[in-house]
Design a protein around this motif. Sequence first.
Motif, PDB file in Angstrom:
ATOM      1  N   GLU A  84       0.825  -1.216   0.000  1.00  0.00           N
ATOM      2  CA  GLU A  84       0.000   0.000   0.000  1.00  0.00           C
ATOM      3  C   GLU A  84       0.853   1.257   0.000  1.00  0.00           C
ATOM      4  O   GLU A  84       0.419   2.306  -0.502  1.00  0.00           O
ATOM      5  CB  GLU A  84      -0.935   0.009   1.215  1.00  0.00           C
ATOM      6  CG  GLU A  84      -1.917  -1.152   1.284  1.00  0.00           C
ATOM      7  CD  GLU A  84      -2.902  -1.205   0.134  1.00  0.00           C
ATOM      8  OE1 GLU A  84      -2.841  -0.331  -0.756  1.00  0.00           O
ATOM      9  OE2 GLU A  84      -3.719  -2.134   0.099  1.00  0.00           O
ATOM     10  N   SER A  85       2.064   1.190   0.545  1.00  0.00           N
ATOM     11  CA  SER A  85       2.902   2.391   0.622  1.00  0.00           C
ATOM     12  C   SER A  85       3.635   2.673  -0.682  1.00  0.00           C
ATOM     13  O   SER A  85       4.396   3.632  -0.766  1.00  0.00           O
ATOM     14  CB  SER A  85       3.920   2.253   1.762  1.00  0.00           C
ATOM     15  OG  SER A  85       4.829   1.217   1.488  1.00  0.00           O
TER      16      SER A  85
ATOM     17  N   PHE B 257      -0.574   9.882  -3.523  1.00  0.00           N
ATOM     18  CA  PHE B 257      -0.233   9.835  -2.114  1.00  0.00           C
ATOM     19  C   PHE B 257      -1.455   9.810  -1.216  1.00  0.00           C
ATOM     20  O   PHE B 257      -1.458   9.125  -0.185  1.00  0.00           O
ATOM     21  CB  PHE B 257       0.667  11.011  -1.715  1.00  0.00           C
ATOM     22  CG  PHE B 257       0.978  10.974  -0.239  1.00  0.00           C
ATOM     23  CD1 PHE B 257       1.655   9.892   0.306  1.00  0.00           C
ATOM     24  CD2 PHE B 257       0.561  11.988   0.606  1.00  0.00           C
ATOM     25  CE1 PHE B 257       1.927   9.832   1.674  1.00  0.00           C
ATOM     26  CE2 PHE B 257       0.840  11.930   1.963  1.00  0.00           C
ATOM     27  CZ  PHE B 257       1.518  10.854   2.494  1.00  0.00           C
TER      28      PHE B 257
ATOM     29  N   GLN C 145      -4.252   8.368  -1.722  1.00  0.00           N
ATOM     30  CA  GLN C 145      -4.701   6.981  -1.732  1.00  0.00           C
ATOM     31  C   GLN C 145      -3.752   6.108  -0.906  1.00  0.00           C
ATOM     32  O   GLN C 145      -4.189   5.256  -0.133  1.00  0.00           O
ATOM     33  CB  GLN C 145      -4.793   6.467  -3.166  1.00  0.00           C
ATOM     34  CG  GLN C 145      -5.301   5.028  -3.278  1.00  0.00           C
ATOM     35  CD  GLN C 145      -5.437   4.587  -4.729  1.00  0.00           C
ATOM     36  OE1 GLN C 145      -5.186   5.345  -5.653  1.00  0.00           O
ATOM     37  NE2 GLN C 145      -5.849   3.336  -4.914  1.00  0.00           N
ATOM     38  N   ARG C 146      -2.435   6.314  -1.070  1.00  0.00           N
ATOM     39  CA  ARG C 146      -1.443   5.557  -0.303  1.00  0.00           C
ATOM     40  C   ARG C 146      -1.625   5.780   1.195  1.00  0.00           C
ATOM     41  O   ARG C 146      -1.627   4.827   1.983  1.00  0.00           O
ATOM     42  CB  ARG C 146      -0.032   5.974  -0.701  1.00  0.00           C
ATOM     43  CG  ARG C 146       0.436   5.468  -2.047  1.00  0.00           C
ATOM     44  CD  ARG C 146       1.702   6.195  -2.471  1.00  0.00           C
ATOM     45  NE  ARG C 146       2.774   6.100  -1.485  1.00  0.00           N
ATOM     46  CZ  ARG C 146       3.874   6.832  -1.528  1.00  0.00           C
ATOM     47  NH1 ARG C 146       4.047   7.722  -2.493  1.00  0.00           N
ATOM     48  NH2 ARG C 146       4.817   6.671  -0.621  1.00  0.00           N
TER      49      ARG C 146
ATOM     50  N   ALA D 167      -8.819   4.899  -0.149  1.00  0.00           N
ATOM     51  CA  ALA D 167      -7.801   3.867  -0.312  1.00  0.00           C
ATOM     52  C   ALA D 167      -8.042   3.038  -1.572  1.00  0.00           C
ATOM     53  O   ALA D 167      -7.101   2.544  -2.193  1.00  0.00           O
ATOM     54  CB  ALA D 167      -7.776   2.960   0.912  1.00  0.00           C
TER      55      ALA D 167
ATOM     56  N   VAL E 183      -2.528   3.019   4.074  1.00  0.00           N
ATOM     57  CA  VAL E 183      -1.634   2.774   5.206  1.00  0.00           C
ATOM     58  C   VAL E 183      -2.381   2.969   6.525  1.00  0.00           C
ATOM     59  O   VAL E 183      -2.229   2.175   7.467  1.00  0.00           O
ATOM     60  CB  VAL E 183      -0.399   3.694   5.134  1.00  0.00           C
ATOM     61  CG1 VAL E 183       0.376   3.677   6.450  1.00  0.00           C
ATOM     62  CG2 VAL E 183       0.524   3.259   3.991  1.00  0.00           C
TER      63      VAL E 183
ATOM     64  N   ALA F 201       4.514   5.317   5.584  1.00  0.00           N
ATOM     65  CA  ALA F 201       4.064   5.676   4.235  1.00  0.00           C
ATOM     66  C   ALA F 201       5.213   5.923   3.259  1.00  0.00           C
ATOM     67  O   ALA F 201       4.984   6.163   2.076  1.00  0.00           O
ATOM     68  CB  ALA F 201       3.182   6.926   4.305  1.00  0.00           C
TER      69      ALA F 201
ATOM     70  N   GLY G 272       2.112   3.088  -3.828  1.00  0.00           N
ATOM     71  CA  GLY G 272       1.290   3.669  -4.897  1.00  0.00           C
ATOM     72  C   GLY G 272       1.741   5.063  -5.293  1.00  0.00           C
ATOM     73  O   GLY G 272       2.481   5.735  -4.584  1.00  0.00           O
ATOM     74  N   SER G 273       1.270   5.510  -6.464  1.00  0.00           N
ATOM     75  CA  SER G 273       1.694   6.816  -6.981  1.00  0.00           C
ATOM     76  C   SER G 273       0.859   7.961  -6.428  1.00  0.00           C
ATOM     77  O   SER G 273       1.346   9.079  -6.285  1.00  0.00           O
ATOM     78  CB  SER G 273       1.621   6.814  -8.518  1.00  0.00           C
ATOM     79  OG  SER G 273       0.309   6.496  -8.942  1.00  0.00           O
TER      80      SER G 273
END
Length: 235
Positions: free
Chosen positions: A143-144, A149, A151-152, A226, A156, A187, A146-147
């Motif tokens: 999860e950490s 942030f 959403q990331r 997310a 997290v 993150a 992703g492009s």
Amino acid sequence: MVPLEVSSDERRAWQRLTDEEQAALTACGHVRTWQPGEILAMQGSPASSMFVIQRGWAKITATNYRGDNAPLAARGPGEIVGELAPISGLPRTATIQAIDEVRALVIPGARLRGVLQRRPRISEELLRTAAIRLQQSDRMRLESGGSDFTQRLAAVLLELALQYDPDWQARTSVDLNVTQDDLASYARVSRSTLIRGLDELKRRQVVGTARHRVTILRPAALRDLAAGTPPTEPP
């Protein structure tokens, strides 16, 4: 992938043991209290004991070969920590540090191994706990990465919520006792980037923040973020 429900297998390890199994472990241990910031066990030290947290929260951290220190998890009441090293006999791979006042049952390694020989089902539950935590760690790394942030960060936070409350069904608010520095490490971003992400989530009234605490106020909206779906606006 965002988990939809919390499996009953993810309940805290101590709660999965029977009364007789809990009594057997309790009989061979002693209770000790640590103040905030004190170390329960140090990375690289001999694996002398396993801990069952009865009150308070502990942070699990590790330092790599470059000297970078990063948080790995947070564990609270009903969690068993430091269980693998006494079984393997190898030095500890992480540090266990009290976040607030922690009271824990301390079970010496030799006595623990004796109980495990007599009660193999406890060994099975410890192995299950290790497998669950490995899955949690894998999800956190996934999860950490992703492009997007926002959403990331949302993903997290959801994973951390499952660490703080394994029975959480993502329907109620939950408090995370985590500093901004630790959350930035989880993150994999700078502290300034994290603050911008938290500000966006606060603007959407999805989370609230206080000193050393993040509160998930709207779990459903956080889950939508997310998953990359625009969340519903607050009433």
